[in-house]
Motif scaffolding. Structure first.
Motif, mmCIF file in Angstrom:
data_model
loop_
_atom_site.group_PDB
_atom_site.id
_atom_site.type_symbol
_atom_site.label_atom_id
_atom_site.label_comp_id
_atom_site.label_asym_id
_atom_site.label_seq_id
_atom_site.Cartn_x
_atom_site.Cartn_y
_atom_site.Cartn_z
ATOM 1 N N ASN A 30 24.853 41.533 44.452
ATOM 2 C CA ASN A 30 24.796 43.036 43.978
ATOM 3 C C ASN A 30 26.305 43.201 43.320
ATOM 4 O OD1 ASN A 30 26.750 43.400 45.871
ATOM 5 N ND2 ASN A 30 25.779 44.923 46.867
ATOM 6 N N THR A 31 26.827 42.319 42.716
ATOM 7 C CA THR A 31 28.258 42.368 42.212
ATOM 8 C C THR A 31 28.101 41.534 40.606
ATOM 9 O OG1 THR A 31 29.338 42.200 44.474
ATOM 10 C CG2 THR A 31 30.798 41.944 42.313
ATOM 11 N N SER A 51 25.569 40.743 34.637
ATOM 12 C CA SER A 51 25.538 41.674 35.644
ATOM 13 C C SER A 51 24.891 40.971 37.029
ATOM 14 C CB SER A 51 24.034 42.246 35.100
ATOM 15 O OG SER A 51 22.947 41.543 34.671
ATOM 16 N N SER A 100 34.994 46.823 43.859
ATOM 17 C CA SER A 100 33.618 47.094 44.507
ATOM 18 C C SER A 100 32.542 46.865 43.665
ATOM 19 C CB SER A 100 33.771 48.397 45.095
ATOM 20 O OG SER A 100 33.819 49.467 43.845
ATOM 21 N N SER A 101 31.132 46.878 44.039
ATOM 22 C CA SER A 101 29.986 46.676 43.400
ATOM 23 C C SER A 101 29.727 47.843 42.266
ATOM 24 C CB SER A 101 28.780 46.303 44.161
ATOM 25 O OG SER A 101 28.482 47.247 45.132
ATOM 26 N N ASP A 102 30.088 48.847 42.359
ATOM 27 C CA ASP A 102 29.676 50.004 41.892
ATOM 28 C C ASP A 102 30.786 50.056 40.358
ATOM 29 O OD1 ASP A 102 31.403 52.976 43.014
ATOM 30 O OD2 ASP A 102 31.895 50.817 43.345
ATOM 31 N N LEU A 103 31.940 49.307 40.425
ATOM 32 C CA LEU A 103 32.695 49.191 39.211
ATOM 33 C C LEU A 103 32.492 48.176 38.257
ATOM 34 C CD1 LEU A 103 36.152 50.100 41.079
ATOM 35 C CD2 LEU A 103 34.863 51.547 39.508
ATOM 36 N N TRP A 104 32.706 48.240 37.118
ATOM 37 C CA TRP A 104 32.448 47.293 35.815
ATOM 38 C C TRP A 104 33.582 47.179 35.289
ATOM 39 C CZ3 TRP A 104 28.606 44.241 34.089
ATOM 40 C CH2 TRP A 104 28.829 43.756 32.943
ATOM 41 N N LYS B 49 41.613 52.140 37.881
ATOM 42 C CA LYS B 49 41.230 53.421 37.805
ATOM 43 C C LYS B 49 42.156 54.299 37.411
ATOM 44 C CE LYS B 49 37.577 54.992 39.786
ATOM 45 N NZ LYS B 49 36.713 55.394 40.858
#
Lengths: 120, 106
Positions: A30-31, A51, A100-104, B49
């Motif tokens: 998921n990463t 992805s 984290s998996s929500d960052l790109w 960030k």
């Protein structure tokens, strides 16, 4: 988190090489994952991203059409197939993942690097 | 094409404060991240960030509100390294690194 690259070495101009990166310590499937390189005497250069599912791939202009990124989520492994290599591709190649998996597109965890030398 | 620019070098005495700047049009719309790389080692993320510090990173590392200025307070010999800022193109898809700043501790 551990990222372990392999597959680097000496190759002649025009040749090919395949890098691997085995991941552990996080949920690989998921990463999104990336390849980043640093040539001798130069700075860091982002090379490629894939992805989490492998359906979307992205490349720097400098490698587009010559390099292919892929992944095997069943084996927690990231690949970089490099073809038509030139001396300008000589570099240490790192696989890298975001915090984290929500960052790109940013890289908290890095492998130790795999050295690719393109020379005749 | 989009570019991210840093000064090639900075120098600072031990105990003093080092400041490294990062500039580029895209920085107004995209996050800025910072990395430290010592010779022969993999890069280390010190800020992400704009202002977030990963766990384990010393609070001697901080940034301006925009993230474009990295400050290292109470510089130590171990801080001597190359520092890279990083952002992304206008779409946020393609990462862009600055050219790097070599920090020398005098």
């Amino acid at each position: 988190v551990q990222l372990l690259e392999s597959g680097g070495g000496l190759v002649q101009p025009g040749g090919s090489l395949r890098l691997s990166c085995v991941a552990s310590g996080f949920t690989f499937n998921n990463t999104a994952m990336n390849w980043v390189r640093r040539a001798p005497g130069k700075g860091l250069e982002w090379v490629s991203a894939i992805s989490f599912g492998g359906g979307n791939t992205f490349y720097a202009d400098s490698v587009k059409g010559r390099f292919t990124v892929s992944r095997d989520n069943s084996k927690n492994t990231l690949f970089l197939e490099m073809n038509s290599l030139t001396v300008a591709d000589t570099a240490t190649y790192y696989c890298a993942k975001p915090p984290s998996s929500d960052l790109w597109g940013c890289f908290q965890h890095w492998g130790q690097g795999s050295l690719v030398i393109v020379s005749s | 094409s989009y570019e991210v620019t840093q000064p090639p070098s900075e120098s600072v005495s031990p105990g003093q404060t080092a400041t490294i700047t990062c500039s580029g049009d895209v920085l107004t719309n995209q996050y800025v991240h910072w990395y430290q790389q010592r010779p022969g080692q993999a890069p280390i993320m010190v800020i992400y960030k704009d202002n977030e510090r990963p766990s384990g990173i010393s609070d001697r590392f901080s940034t301006s509100a925009s993230g474009t200025r990295l400050t290292i307070s109470g510089v130590q010999a171990e801080d001597e390294a190359d520092y890279f800022c990083q952002s992304a193109d206008i779409s946020g898809t393609y990462p862009l690194f600055g050219g790097g700043t070599k920090l020398t501790v005098l």
